[in-house]
Design a protein around this motif. Sequence first.
Motif, short mmCIF file in Angstrom:
data_model
loop_
_atom_site.label_atom_id
_atom_site.label_comp_id
_atom_site.label_asym_id
_atom_site.label_seq_id
_atom_site.Cartn_x
_atom_site.Cartn_y
_atom_site.Cartn_z
N MET A 256 0.83 -1.21 0.00
CA MET A 256 0.00 0.00 0.00
C MET A 256 0.86 1.26 0.00
O MET A 256 0.51 2.27 -0.62
CB MET A 256 -0.91 -0.01 1.22
CG MET A 256 -2.01 -1.08 1.20
SD MET A 256 -2.96 -1.11 2.75
CE MET A 256 -3.62 0.55 2.77
N SER A 257 2.04 1.19 0.72
CA SER A 257 2.89 2.38 0.79
C SER A 257 3.53 2.73 -0.54
O SER A 257 3.99 3.85 -0.75
CB SER A 257 3.99 2.17 1.84
OG SER A 257 4.93 1.19 1.40
N GLU A 258 3.56 1.76 -1.48
CA GLU A 258 4.17 2.01 -2.78
C GLU A 258 3.19 2.60 -3.79
O GLU A 258 3.59 2.96 -4.90
CB GLU A 258 4.75 0.69 -3.33
CG GLU A 258 5.89 0.15 -2.46
CD GLU A 258 6.34 -1.24 -2.90
OE1 GLU A 258 5.64 -1.82 -3.76
OE2 GLU A 258 7.36 -1.73 -2.37
N ARG A 259 1.92 2.69 -3.40
CA ARG A 259 0.92 3.28 -4.29
C ARG A 259 1.02 4.80 -4.25
O ARG A 259 1.37 5.40 -3.24
CB ARG A 259 -0.48 2.85 -3.88
CG ARG A 259 -0.69 1.33 -3.96
CD ARG A 259 -2.06 0.95 -3.43
NE ARG A 259 -2.25 -0.51 -3.45
CZ ARG A 259 -3.31 -1.12 -2.93
NH1 ARG A 259 -4.30 -0.40 -2.38
NH2 ARG A 259 -3.39 -2.43 -2.98
N LYS A 260 0.67 5.43 -5.34
CA LYS A 260 0.73 6.88 -5.43
C LYS A 260 -0.58 7.51 -5.00
O LYS A 260 -1.18 8.33 -5.70
CB LYS A 260 1.07 7.29 -6.87
CG LYS A 260 2.45 6.82 -7.31
CD LYS A 260 2.76 7.27 -8.72
CE LYS A 260 4.15 6.82 -9.15
NZ LYS A 260 4.46 7.27 -10.53
N THR A 261 -1.03 7.12 -3.81
CA THR A 261 -2.24 7.68 -3.23
C THR A 261 -1.89 8.40 -1.94
O THR A 261 -0.76 8.30 -1.44
CB THR A 261 -3.25 6.56 -2.93
OG1 THR A 261 -2.67 5.65 -1.98
CG2 THR A 261 -3.60 5.78 -4.20
N LYS B 218 1.29 7.45 0.43
CA LYS B 218 2.32 8.41 0.85
C LYS B 218 2.38 8.54 2.36
O LYS B 218 3.46 8.71 2.94
CB LYS B 218 2.05 9.76 0.19
CG LYS B 218 2.20 9.75 -1.32
CD LYS B 218 1.91 11.11 -1.92
CE LYS B 218 2.07 11.09 -3.44
NZ LYS B 218 1.78 12.42 -4.05
N LEU B 219 1.22 8.48 3.01
CA LEU B 219 1.17 8.56 4.47
C LEU B 219 1.88 7.38 5.11
O LEU B 219 2.70 7.54 6.03
CB LEU B 219 -0.29 8.62 4.94
CG LEU B 219 -0.52 8.60 6.45
CD1 LEU B 219 0.12 9.82 7.10
CD2 LEU B 219 -2.00 8.57 6.75
N LEU B 220 1.60 6.17 4.63
CA LEU B 220 2.26 4.98 5.17
C LEU B 220 3.76 5.01 4.93
O LEU B 220 4.56 4.63 5.80
CB LEU B 220 1.65 3.72 4.56
CG LEU B 220 0.22 3.39 4.98
CD1 LEU B 220 -0.30 2.20 4.18
CD2 LEU B 220 0.14 3.10 6.47
N LYS B 221 4.17 5.46 3.76
CA LYS B 221 5.60 5.50 3.44
C LYS B 221 6.33 6.50 4.31
O LYS B 221 7.51 6.31 4.66
CB LYS B 221 5.78 5.86 1.96
CG LYS B 221 7.22 5.74 1.48
CD LYS B 221 7.32 5.94 -0.03
CE LYS B 221 8.75 5.74 -0.50
NZ LYS B 221 8.86 5.91 -1.97
#
Length: 627
Positions: free
Chosen positions: A58-63, A67-70
């Motif tokens: 999920m952290s690798e998605r451009k949402t 971005k929050l998880l990353k």
Amino acid sequence: MVSFPLCRGCFLWLPLTGLLLLTTALCSAQARLKADTLQADTTRQSFDARLIGNLKQMSERKTIMGKLLKATLNFNPRNEEAYSLDAERIEDEYQRHNYKIVRNLDIVTLNALGYSIHDSTRVPRNFLEKAGNSLHVKTGRGLIRNKLIFRKNEPLEPLALIESERLLRQTEHLLDARIIVNEKTTTKDSVDVLVITRDIFSLGGSGSYSPSSGSGRISLRELNFLGQGHQVRGSYRFNLNQPRPWEASGQYRIENIGKSYISAELTYINQNFYKEQSAFLRRDFFARNTKYAGAVGLSWIDERLLLPPTPEDTAQHFGNLSFARRDAWLGRAFTLKSYNLGYEPRGQLIVGMRLVSTNYTKVPTSNFQDNLLVLGSLGYSVRKYYKDHYLFGFGRIEDVPAGALVSFTAGYENGRLSNRSYLGVSSSFGKFDTRFGYLYSRAAYGAFINDSNWEQGVLDIETLYFTKLAEWGNWKLRHFFWGRGTLGINRHPEELLSINNENGLRGFRSDLLRGNQRVTVNYEANLYTPLSVLGFRLAAVAFADVAWLTTNNQRGLFKQKPFRGYGIGFRFRNEYLSFSTIQILLGYYPQLPLNEDFQNLRVFESSRPYYDFTDFRFTRPGVADFR
């Protein structure tokens, strides 16, 4: 009243991460487990692995959620370098390089966030680390070079490498330091030395606010102003009840002026009942081979002293005290050629002299007089250090002092009304045991002699013990025991002791309870968890405090019922930031002082460390403290 760190970036994320904090903590903890501990429970391991894998995807998605998880989660294991009580003493590492010429000296300074001294491949990977580094001014290499007590193209004196590393590590704006000798290029007469340091994010602060009264506090500090090592601190309190609604304080400090290890310090405090303006130049016995130390300074102080209460009092009685003080001292250390009492490091014989001139403009009683105090001390000190962690920090390397210090002090006070002599003695020691832990003990006595009468005397006894760190995977437990006794002998009536907070029971506060003899026993258990949110590590705390206090020179200290305090709570700290440790505690006090409005159960916050190490370095000659 609860304290929160003033973190500019944190407030942008907190509204969005409120529902994810628990998940963040658990996932970050599992991601940082060591490989050997992950084999304990295969069923749970597979579930956690799947959960972490899903969150990583999920952290690798451009949402926005990606971005929050990353930005908030760390999916890489945290490798900690282990230093325990049975590790070799620090100085053993470099003894074979004594007196070799430093051929090359390279200095590498790392930014505050995302880097590692022990892993050169570590770099900032998420938004918070990169944004934080962009707001931080990295320490200059020249500042690090000035801290070293060895120089390029000069021979290495004994202890030069290890003392330099310790001094760098104890610098407030540095998280860690490492000095490495390149063994591949080392010859019989020369070495190449690499110095690596890592900063902390030096800009920080704290704040508190009480919704019921509208009062609060804001504190800011910069420990490495413009990367030059200057320290700036400021604090402001507002919406206070009386007599004035605000209080302010500030301090500016410059360390190691011109490679001399002389520091300059300016202090300003403007509180309702205490005001201070002072300026000092200081140089300590900062290393074990330091020959000279001293200080010179001026201070102007106005304060309000609590006068002796009676059992019937329901209000405090105060007196005003104002004075100006000029203070200067100088010390000389002589390193002994041999030492054969069980310590391998060579001891030092130190002599010191101090002059203190005090002039009063306001006095609450006739017990205060203008005076010139001359003191001389003779001391013996031997010091050594061990590396350990999870003592007062949350994993950073800490230098634990061991050794002994004995000092004798004599002096003469030339007063406006009367003259008198002073005698004092102090002894302390600290020792490691690989199975037992750490034990520190100190005893001191001092008193003035006026016409064969001993007055203003004090006997002070202290013992601190902490156990060896117990570890279960990434969970760590350590116990602390602290006993103190302060016995006043023929003290003036206005010289009183309390058992408030760090003087006795943490979280306890009484405006009237005072005495001249005090004994306190404190216990604390710290459970360091693997939980981490936004870089803040979590520890659970449990404590039990007991204090005896006599009033009005009554005898039979232990015949009176002691005051007690019990509590639990949490402690948060981010080692990479300069924020103070945040503690939120719940305390219970079964016995309350008379005639005061104090609750048995209360929640309180604190950012002060309750325990601390006492180094075995010789300090300025002084009169035994009674506080």
